[in-house]
Design a protein around this motif. Structure first.
Motif, PDB file in Angstrom:
ATOM      1  N   ARG A  65      39.290  37.023  27.922  1.00 25.92           N
ATOM      2  CA  ARG A  65      40.699  37.021  28.724  1.00 25.92           C
ATOM      3  C   ARG A  65      40.547  35.928  30.183  1.00 25.92           C
ATOM      4  NH1 ARG A  65      43.249  40.388  31.173  1.00 25.92           N
ATOM      5  NH2 ARG A  65      45.919  40.139  31.756  1.00 25.92           N
ATOM      6  N   SER A  66      39.654  37.327  30.570  1.00 23.35           N
ATOM      7  CA  SER A  66      39.880  37.137  32.215  1.00 23.35           C
ATOM      8  C   SER A  66      38.319  35.472  32.333  1.00 23.35           C
ATOM      9  CB  SER A  66      38.332  37.748  32.946  1.00 23.35           C
ATOM     10  OG  SER A  66      39.620  39.501  33.314  1.00 23.35           O
ATOM     11  N   LYS A  67      37.873  35.121  31.326  1.00 24.46           N
ATOM     12  CA  LYS A  67      37.269  33.980  32.415  1.00 24.46           C
ATOM     13  C   LYS A  67      38.542  32.488  31.661  1.00 24.46           C
ATOM     14  CE  LYS A  67      33.433  30.870  29.991  1.00 24.46           C
ATOM     15  NZ  LYS A  67      32.503  30.525  28.997  1.00 24.46           N
ATOM     16  N   LEU A  68      38.921  32.848  30.820  1.00 22.84           N
ATOM     17  CA  LEU A  68      40.049  32.041  30.160  1.00 22.84           C
ATOM     18  C   LEU A  68      41.541  31.858  31.636  1.00 22.84           C
ATOM     19  CD1 LEU A  68      40.871  33.107  26.571  1.00 22.84           C
ATOM     20  CD2 LEU A  68      39.920  30.596  27.062  1.00 22.84           C
ATOM     21  N   ILE A  69      41.283  33.147  32.128  1.00 22.06           N
ATOM     22  CA  ILE A  69      42.622  32.934  32.954  1.00 22.06           C
ATOM     23  C   ILE A  69      41.345  32.028  34.440  1.00 22.06           C
ATOM     24  CG2 ILE A  69      43.501  34.126  35.321  1.00 22.06           C
ATOM     25  CD1 ILE A  69      44.245  35.919  33.048  1.00 22.06           C
ATOM     26  N   TYR A  70      40.311  32.187  35.036  1.00 21.78           N
ATOM     27  CA  TYR A  70      39.672  31.662  35.641  1.00 21.78           C
ATOM     28  C   TYR A  70      39.252  30.501  35.637  1.00 21.78           C
ATOM     29  CZ  TYR A  70      35.800  31.248  38.930  1.00 21.78           C
ATOM     30  OH  TYR A  70      35.183  30.384  40.303  1.00 21.78           O
ATOM     31  N   THR A  71      39.404  30.318  33.957  1.00 21.39           N
ATOM     32  CA  THR A  71      39.069  28.410  33.775  1.00 21.39           C
ATOM     33  C   THR A  71      40.460  27.881  34.012  1.00 21.39           C
ATOM     34  OG1 THR A  71      37.364  29.249  32.122  1.00 21.39           O
ATOM     35  CG2 THR A  71      38.166  26.907  31.785  1.00 21.39           C
ATOM     36  N   GLN A  72      41.387  28.295  33.685  1.00 21.74           N
ATOM     37  CA  GLN A  72      43.317  27.948  34.123  1.00 21.74           C
ATOM     38  C   GLN A  72      43.087  27.978  35.867  1.00 21.74           C
ATOM     39  OE1 GLN A  72      45.296  27.087  32.665  1.00 21.74           O
ATOM     40  NE2 GLN A  72      44.025  26.737  30.145  1.00 21.74           N
ATOM     41  N   LEU A  73      42.888  28.669  36.267  1.00 23.77           N
ATOM     42  CA  LEU A  73      43.271  29.030  37.851  1.00 23.77           C
ATOM     43  C   LEU A  73      42.156  28.152  38.386  1.00 23.77           C
ATOM     44  CD1 LEU A  73      43.316  32.569  37.973  1.00 23.77           C
ATOM     45  CD2 LEU A  73      45.401  31.345  38.680  1.00 23.77           C
ATOM     46  N   LEU A  74      40.862  27.357  38.081  1.00 26.30           N
ATOM     47  CA  LEU A  74      39.726  26.455  38.437  1.00 26.30           C
ATOM     48  C   LEU A  74      40.811  24.441  38.469  1.00 26.30           C
ATOM     49  CD1 LEU A  74      36.358  27.120  37.833  1.00 26.30           C
ATOM     50  CD2 LEU A  74      37.401  27.599  40.244  1.00 26.30           C
ATOM     51  N   TRP A  76      34.190  38.042  34.917  1.00 27.64           N
ATOM     52  CA  TRP A  76      35.203  37.092  35.238  1.00 27.64           C
ATOM     53  C   TRP A  76      36.426  38.468  36.207  1.00 27.64           C
ATOM     54  CZ3 TRP A  76      33.243  32.586  34.385  1.00 27.64           C
ATOM     55  CH2 TRP A  76      32.068  32.464  34.082  1.00 27.64           C
ATOM     56  N   SER A  77      36.257  39.401  36.435  1.00 18.17           N
ATOM     57  CA  SER A  77      37.527  39.698  36.726  1.00 18.17           C
ATOM     58  C   SER A  77      37.077  39.504  38.046  1.00 18.17           C
ATOM     59  CB  SER A  77      37.914  40.548  36.452  1.00 18.17           C
ATOM     60  OG  SER A  77      38.795  41.361  37.542  1.00 18.17           O
ATOM     61  N   TYR A  78      35.818  39.807  38.517  1.00 13.88           N
ATOM     62  CA  TYR A  78      35.193  39.881  39.844  1.00 13.88           C
ATOM     63  C   TYR A  78      35.406  38.448  40.205  1.00 13.88           C
ATOM     64  CZ  TYR A  78      31.457  38.990  43.398  1.00 13.88           C
ATOM     65  OH  TYR A  78      30.772  39.426  44.181  1.00 13.88           O
ATOM     66  N   LEU A  79      34.744  37.826  39.893  1.00 13.27           N
ATOM     67  CA  LEU A  79      35.240  36.036  40.272  1.00 13.27           C
ATOM     68  C   LEU A  79      36.960  36.062  40.652  1.00 13.27           C
ATOM     69  CD1 LEU A  79      32.967  33.438  37.666  1.00 13.27           C
ATOM     70  CD2 LEU A  79      32.512  34.643  40.122  1.00 13.27           C
ATOM     71  N   ILE A  80      37.811  36.490  39.868  1.00 14.40           N
ATOM     72  CA  ILE A  80      39.058  35.549  40.584  1.00 14.40           C
ATOM     73  C   ILE A  80      39.849  36.432  41.283  1.00 14.40           C
ATOM     74  CG2 ILE A  80      41.339  36.355  39.002  1.00 14.40           C
ATOM     75  CD1 ILE A  80      40.301  36.023  36.555  1.00 14.40           C
ATOM     76  N   ARG A  81      39.152  37.225  41.442  1.00 15.94           N
ATOM     77  CA  ARG A  81      39.098  38.417  42.798  1.00 15.94           C
ATOM     78  C   ARG A  81      38.481  37.916  43.589  1.00 15.94           C
ATOM     79  NH1 ARG A  81      40.207  45.049  43.513  1.00 15.94           N
ATOM     80  NH2 ARG A  81      40.918  45.015  44.681  1.00 15.94           N
ATOM     81  N   LYS A  82      37.432  37.556  43.951  1.00 13.13           N
ATOM     82  CA  LYS A  82      36.867  36.708  45.592  1.00 13.13           C
ATOM     83  C   LYS A  82      36.914  35.156  45.496  1.00 13.13           C
ATOM     84  CE  LYS A  82      31.621  35.825  46.565  1.00 13.13           C
ATOM     85  NZ  LYS A  82      31.704  34.773  46.820  1.00 13.13           N
ATOM     86  N   ASN A  83      37.636  34.710  44.469  1.00 11.91           N
ATOM     87  CA  ASN A  83      37.580  33.809  44.850  1.00 11.91           C
ATOM     88  C   ASN A  83      39.438  32.900  45.367  1.00 11.91           C
ATOM     89  OD1 ASN A  83      34.912  33.106  44.600  1.00 11.91           O
ATOM     90  ND2 ASN A  83      34.854  32.012  42.382  1.00 11.91           N
ATOM     91  N   PHE A  84      39.694  34.283  44.073  1.00 14.81           N
ATOM     92  CA  PHE A  84      41.390  34.055  44.639  1.00 14.81           C
ATOM     93  C   PHE A  84      41.971  35.110  45.121  1.00 14.81           C
ATOM     94  CE2 PHE A  84      39.532  30.509  41.263  1.00 14.81           C
ATOM     95  CZ  PHE A  84      40.643  30.249  40.858  1.00 14.81           C
ATOM     96  N   GLY A  85      41.776  35.814  45.566  1.00 18.90           N
ATOM     97  CA  GLY A  85      42.213  36.918  46.019  1.00 18.90           C
ATOM     98  C   GLY A  85      42.679  38.367  45.801  1.00 18.90           C
ATOM     99  N   SER A  86      43.051  39.406  46.078  1.00 19.50           N
ATOM    100  CA  SER A  86      43.762  40.603  45.734  1.00 19.50           C
ATOM    101  C   SER A  86      45.277  40.243  45.032  1.00 19.50           C
ATOM    102  CB  SER A  86      43.659  41.314  46.055  1.00 19.50           C
ATOM    103  OG  SER A  86      42.275  41.403  46.734  1.00 19.50           O
ATOM    104  N   ALA A  87      46.068  40.108  45.982  1.00 25.67           N
ATOM    105  CA  ALA A  87      47.497  39.230  45.135  1.00 25.67           C
ATOM    106  C   ALA A  87      46.975  38.540  43.583  1.00 25.67           C
ATOM    107  CB  ALA A  87      47.843  38.419  45.762  1.00 25.67           C
ATOM    108  N   ILE A  88      46.274  37.580  43.438  1.00 24.20           N
ATOM    109  CA  ILE A  88      45.926  36.613  42.073  1.00 24.20           C
ATOM    110  C   ILE A  88      45.239  37.713  41.357  1.00 24.20           C
ATOM    111  CG2 ILE A  88      44.827  34.192  40.949  1.00 24.20           C
ATOM    112  CD1 ILE A  88      47.535  34.223  42.880  1.00 24.20           C
ATOM    113  N   TRP A  89      43.717  38.421  41.693  1.00 28.13           N
ATOM    114  CA  TRP A  89      43.874  39.166  40.684  1.00 28.13           C
ATOM    115  C   TRP A  89      44.546  40.677  40.057  1.00 28.13           C
ATOM    116  CZ3 TRP A  89      42.359  44.557  41.412  1.00 28.13           C
ATOM    117  CH2 TRP A  89      41.675  45.298  40.323  1.00 28.13           C
ATOM    118  N   ARG A  90      46.167  41.113  40.870  1.00 22.70           N
ATOM    119  CA  ARG A  90      46.472  41.851  40.612  1.00 22.70           C
ATOM    120  C   ARG A  90      47.484  41.731  39.119  1.00 22.70           C
ATOM    121  NH1 ARG A  90      45.630  43.788  45.976  1.00 22.70           N
ATOM    122  NH2 ARG A  90      47.654  42.877  46.352  1.00 22.70           N
ATOM    123  N   ARG A  91      47.684  40.157  39.952  1.00 24.55           N
ATOM    124  CA  ARG A  91      49.111  39.135  39.296  1.00 24.55           C
ATOM    125  C   ARG A  91      48.798  39.636  37.521  1.00 24.55           C
ATOM    126  NH1 ARG A  91      51.178  33.889  40.998  1.00 24.55           N
ATOM    127  NH2 ARG A  91      51.627  35.138  42.872  1.00 24.55           N
TER     128      ARG A  91
END
Length: 260
Positions: free
Chosen positions: A86-95, A51-66
Motif C-alpha cells: 500500500r505504501s508503495k502505491l501511495i508513494y508512486t501516486q505522490l511522485l 515506502w513509508s520511510y520514503l514518503i516521510r523523507k521526501n514529502f514531509g511528516s504532514a503528508i506521511w501522517r495523512r
C-alpha cells in the motif's frame, strides 16, 4: 547456524536503516533492480516500512501522517494491487506530476463551434500551447474541459500557466475545478472579466523587450475527501457568444498537493 546462502548474501553487511538511506537516492526502477540482487533486499524493499520511510523523507511528516499513519487510503484496493504494498502505491501516486497540457488534444475537450490552434513554444510543457485567437466564428462562446484521473485524496492548489497578448475576452470567463464525488469538498473557482485579463497583461508585459511573460495563475483549492482515488474535472468557460476572443495562450493546468 549460518547457511551457505546467508554467507554469500553481501547485503547483510549493512543494517536495514542504511539500506533505507541508500534506497532514498534511487529511482523506483533502480530499487526494483537492486531488490533482485538478494532475497534480503527483495524483502526489505517490498515492505510498507521502506515506502513509508520514503514518503516521510521526501514529502514531509504532514503528508506521511495523512496518508500512512492516520489514514485508510487505498486499503480497500489491496486485493486489486496484490503485487504491491500500500505504501508503495501511495508513494508512486505522490511522485506523479499531476499536469495536463492544453496542447494535448487527447486529454483536452474543446467545444466544436469554434476553431482552436496550437503554437510551438519550446518553454511549454510539451513544446506547443493552445492559442485563443478568433477570426470569424459561428459562435464566440468557448468551453475547454479536461479531467485528472485517479487522484489521491487531499487538498490541491489548481494552477494554470498562461500568457496574454493584449487580450480581448469580453464576458465572464470562469475557471473551475471540482472532484467527481457525490458530495464534493472544496471547489476551486475564479471568474475573470475583461478588466482582469487586461490587468494581468499589464503586470506581465515587458516594455523593454516588447515581450509578454508566462505566469502561473492560482485558480483556487480543490478538495478530494474520503480514502479512495478520485477524478477531478476542470473547465474554462466563457458563455458570451457575440464578441470575439483573442490574445490568450494556455500552456497547462496542474494540481499541486498541499502539505497542511
Amino acid at each position: 547456524m549460518v547457511t551457505e546462502e546467508e554467507k554469500l548474501d553481501w547485503s547483510t553487511d549493512l543494517i536495514d536503516s542504511l539500506w533505507f538511506h541508500i534506497g532514498s537516492f534511487l529511482s523506483i526502477n533502480d530499487i526494483e533492480r537492486l531488490s533482485r540482487t538478494s532475497s534480503r533486499l527483495h524483502t526489505l524493499f517490498t515492505t510498507n516500512d521502506y515506502w513509508s520511510y520514503l514518503i516521510r523523507k521526501n514529502f514531509g511528516s504532514a503528508i506521511w501522517r495523512r496518508f500512512i499513519k492516520n489514514s485508510s487510503v487505498l486499503q480497500q484496493n489491496e486485493n486489486e494491487f496484490q503485487s504491491s504494498c500500500r505504501s508503495k502505491l501511495i508513494y508512486t501516486q505522490l511522485l506523479k506530476r499531476q499536469c495536463i497540457s492544453f496542447g494535448d488534444f487527447d486529454q483536452i475537450i474543446l467545444d466544436t463551434n469554434r476553431n482552436y490552434t496550437t503554437i510551438n513554444d519550446s518553454s511549454s510543457l510539451n513544446d506547443h500551447v493552445l492559442y485563443i485567437h478568433d477570426s470569424v466564428e459561428f459562435c464566440y462562446a468557448l468551453r475547454i474541459e479536461t479531467t485528472f484521473k485517479d487522484i489521491l485524496p487531499g487538498r490541491y492548489d489548481v494552477i494554470c500557466r498562461m500568457k496574454l497578448d493584449l487580450p480581448y475576452m469580453l464576458g465572464e470567463t470562469e475557471f473551475l475545478a471540482i472532484a467527481e464525488q457525490t458530495n464534493p469538498g472544496e471547489i476551486a473557482y475564479t471568474q475573470w472579466t475583461q478588466e482582469d485579463f487586461l490587468s494581468m497583461y499589464r503586470c506581465f508585459n515587458c516594455d523593454l523587450t516588447g515581450t509578454n511573460l508566462w505566469f502561473y495563475q492560482r485558480i483556487g483549492i480543490v478538495e478530494i475527501h474520503g480514502n479512495d482515488l478520485c477524478n477531478v474535472y476542470v473547465s474554462i468557460t466563457n458563455h458570451d457568444p457575440i464578441h470575439a476572443k483573442h490574445g490568450v495562450y494556455l500552456d497547462f493546468i496542474e494540481l499541486k498537493l498541499r502539505s497542511e
